[in-house]
Scaffold this motif. Structure first.
Motif, PDB file in Angstrom:
ATOM      1  N   SER A 160      47.183  43.577  43.327  1.00 19.57           N
ATOM      2  CA  SER A 160      45.726  43.807  42.304  1.00 19.57           C
ATOM      3  C   SER A 160      46.420  44.638  40.975  1.00 19.57           C
ATOM      4  O   SER A 160      47.262  45.589  41.313  1.00 19.57           O
ATOM      5  N   GLN A 246      41.663  40.049  44.163  1.00 18.56           N
ATOM      6  CA  GLN A 246      41.051  39.746  43.162  1.00 18.56           C
ATOM      7  C   GLN A 246      39.272  39.947  42.877  1.00 18.56           C
ATOM      8  O   GLN A 246      39.038  40.651  42.299  1.00 18.56           O
ATOM      9  N   ASP A 249      39.695  44.143  42.192  1.00 15.71           N
ATOM     10  CA  ASP A 249      39.975  44.510  40.498  1.00 15.71           C
ATOM     11  C   ASP A 249      39.000  43.848  39.734  1.00 15.71           C
ATOM     12  O   ASP A 249      38.024  44.789  39.273  1.00 15.71           O
ATOM     13  N   ARG A 250      37.841  43.069  40.529  1.00 19.92           N
ATOM     14  CA  ARG A 250      36.645  42.711  39.829  1.00 19.92           C
ATOM     15  C   ARG A 250      35.443  44.103  39.484  1.00 19.92           C
ATOM     16  O   ARG A 250      35.238  44.735  38.413  1.00 19.92           O
ATOM     17  N   SER A 319      42.153  40.618  29.647  1.00 15.80           N
ATOM     18  CA  SER A 319      42.313  39.510  29.838  1.00 15.80           C
ATOM     19  C   SER A 319      43.139  38.274  28.988  1.00 15.80           C
ATOM     20  O   SER A 319      43.672  38.917  28.399  1.00 15.80           O
ATOM     21  N   THR A 354      44.243  40.555  33.465  1.00 13.58           N
ATOM     22  CA  THR A 354      43.383  39.644  34.510  1.00 13.58           C
ATOM     23  C   THR A 354      42.404  38.796  34.197  1.00 13.58           C
ATOM     24  O   THR A 354      42.050  38.802  33.562  1.00 13.58           O
ATOM     25  N   GLU A 356      39.372  38.763  35.715  1.00 11.21           N
ATOM     26  CA  GLU A 356      38.259  40.001  36.148  1.00 11.21           C
ATOM     27  C   GLU A 356      38.110  40.853  35.103  1.00 11.21           C
ATOM     28  O   GLU A 356      37.137  41.435  34.973  1.00 11.21           O
TER      29      GLU A 356
END
Length: 441
Positions: A160, A246, A249-250, A319, A354, A356
């Motif tokens: 993460s 995943q 982290d979102r 990102s 990430t 996310e």
């Protein structure tokens, strides 16, 4: 069994409160014992007696269930066929493989911990459940033992982005935690002899954490579950870790915060005085100059420095599109502007990537965001460990939203639950850049 653990945690908290009241008395014992103290102590004592009685009842039921248990007369033929000639597996050296083997064995036993112990013994893996308490939950699941779940959690942390930064992890035995958050610092000033020192000037806010339930369903082919293979164990372990990381982290990064979901670091600042200084809107251009990019990155650093945050310990999060743009940025001579990104650094600070953090934000659907976070001011509260439940008959929705039936697909569904929350000890430890269009053209 998970209920017993919750009750014992509650009793520990009650005893700590009782001890605090007693220790607050003076050396004279009853001299400082007020009527209010006595009432509080009696109320805590009564609740402790009640909890102790509940624990005793649950433990008595567990003992009776164990005494009434009878050996399984015959193992299912499908299971025996796979276990009869299987060699005794060595103890897993890799972290998390024991969790996967326990999960696979519980699944083969249809969620019955007693049958799972018999399967493990027949499979030459009798030590798997030795001295472990795989308690049967009301939903047919089991609470993974602490030493096993900690292996999975330690694997989850580097997977993460947020937990890989190295935040502070705090246990929440009762599922809640309230801690003072320092809003302003103390006032110091020089002065003449025999003059008053300035007022302290220290003000406090509060950060409240409450356990939020992270749930996930992982379909596992029964063909895989029938095999005793380290490769299968790795597959089960990695699926659980990657999927959980995943989704974590979102919400840890951009969750807006509800009763059941964490408020992410991006939205911790919204509605506070820090929003004006630490949430910045970048120049809305897809092809900025090198100077503009450098200035905008520097403005995030300055937001932290203006609040006395040691910026050298902060870390970037972005990102993949933004990373690609910055890595490909060249000066007039064709040299990379940020060559250190090849070593995972940006402006002498670590960075993380990430998916996310979306690239389709804003009115035009082409904006992204970049954050600068000092992890020492980030708190993650963790409640209990990992709870797992199995089903061969339940239905689930696949990635396209289509309903699938585990029974008809010859699958076993593993549902994994963890409980945690995230907060900031110091709101100024996060700076966030919005409206980033770098690399869209």
């Amino acid at each position: 069994m998970h209920k017993i653990l919750e009750l014992k945690a509650r009793r520990e908290a009650l005893l700590a409160d009782m001890d605090a009241i007693v220790n607050a008395q003076g050396d004279d014992g009853d001299a400082d014992w007020s009527a209010e103290d006595e009432a509080k102590f009696d109320a805590l004592k009564a609740e402790d007696d009640k909890v102790a009685a509940q624990i005793a009842r649950f433990e008595d039921v567990e003992r009776r269930k164990a005494a009434a248990a009878v050996p399984v007369a015959a193992m299912p033929a499908a299971i025996l066929a796979n276990l009869s000639d299987a060699p005794a597996p060595a103890q897993a050296a890799e972290p998390g493989l024991r969790f996967a083997r326990m999960t696979r064995t519980i699944a083969a036993a249809g969620g019955n911990a007693y049958v799972a112990q018999q399967i493990a013994e027949a499979n030459g893996d009798s030590a798997l459940f030795a001295n472990q308490s795989a308690g049967i939950a009301t939903q047919g699941g089991f609470l993974v033992p602490e030493d096993v779940s900690s292996e999975v959690i330690e694997l989850l942390r580097p997977a993460s982005v947020v937990t890989a930064m190295g935040p502070r992890f705090i246990p929440m035995p009762n599922g809640n935690l309230t801690q003072n958050r320092r809003a302003t610092g103390a006032n110091f000033a020089y002065g003449e002899e025999q003059t008053d020192a300035p007022a302290t000037g220290v003000t406090f806010g509060q950060v409240r954490l409450s356990a939020k339930k992270l749930r996930g369903i992982i379909p596992i082919s029964n063909d895989l579950l029938r095999q005793t293979s380290t490769a299968v164990d790795r597959l089960i372990r990695d699926d659980a870790v990657e999927d959980a990381a995943q989704i974590q982290d979102r919400y840890f990064l951009r969750g807006v915060g509800t009763e059941s979901t964490p408020k992410g670091l991006r939205y911790q600042l919204v509605g506070t005085p820090m929003a004006a200084s630490n949430i910045l809107v970048f120049g809305a251009t897809a092809t900025p100059s090198i100077q503009q990019v450098d200035n905008e990155l520097g403005s995030l650093e300055l937001s932290l420095r203006n609040r006395n945050i040691v910026v050298t310990g902060a870390q970037w999060v972005m990102s993949p599109r933004i990373e690609n743009f910055l890595m490909n940025l060249r000066d007039g001579n064709g040299n990379k502007v940020y060559p250190e990104m090849g070593d995972g650094m940006l402006r002498k600070k670590r960075y993380h990537v990430t998916t996310e953090i979306p690239d389709n934000l804003g009115a035009g659907g082409n904006e992204s965001e970049i954050g600068l976070i000092h992890p020492s001011h980030v708190m993650i509260g963790e409640h209990m460990g990992i709870e797992v439940a199995m089903s061969t008959e339940a239905a689930y929705k696949d990635a396209s939203g289509k309903m699938q039936a585990a029974f008809s697909r010859d699958e076993t569904l593993m549902r994994m639950i963890m409980q945690h929350d995230i907060g900031l000890r110091h709101l100024a430890a996060v700076a966030w850049g919005t409206g980033v269009r770098w690399g869209t053209d």
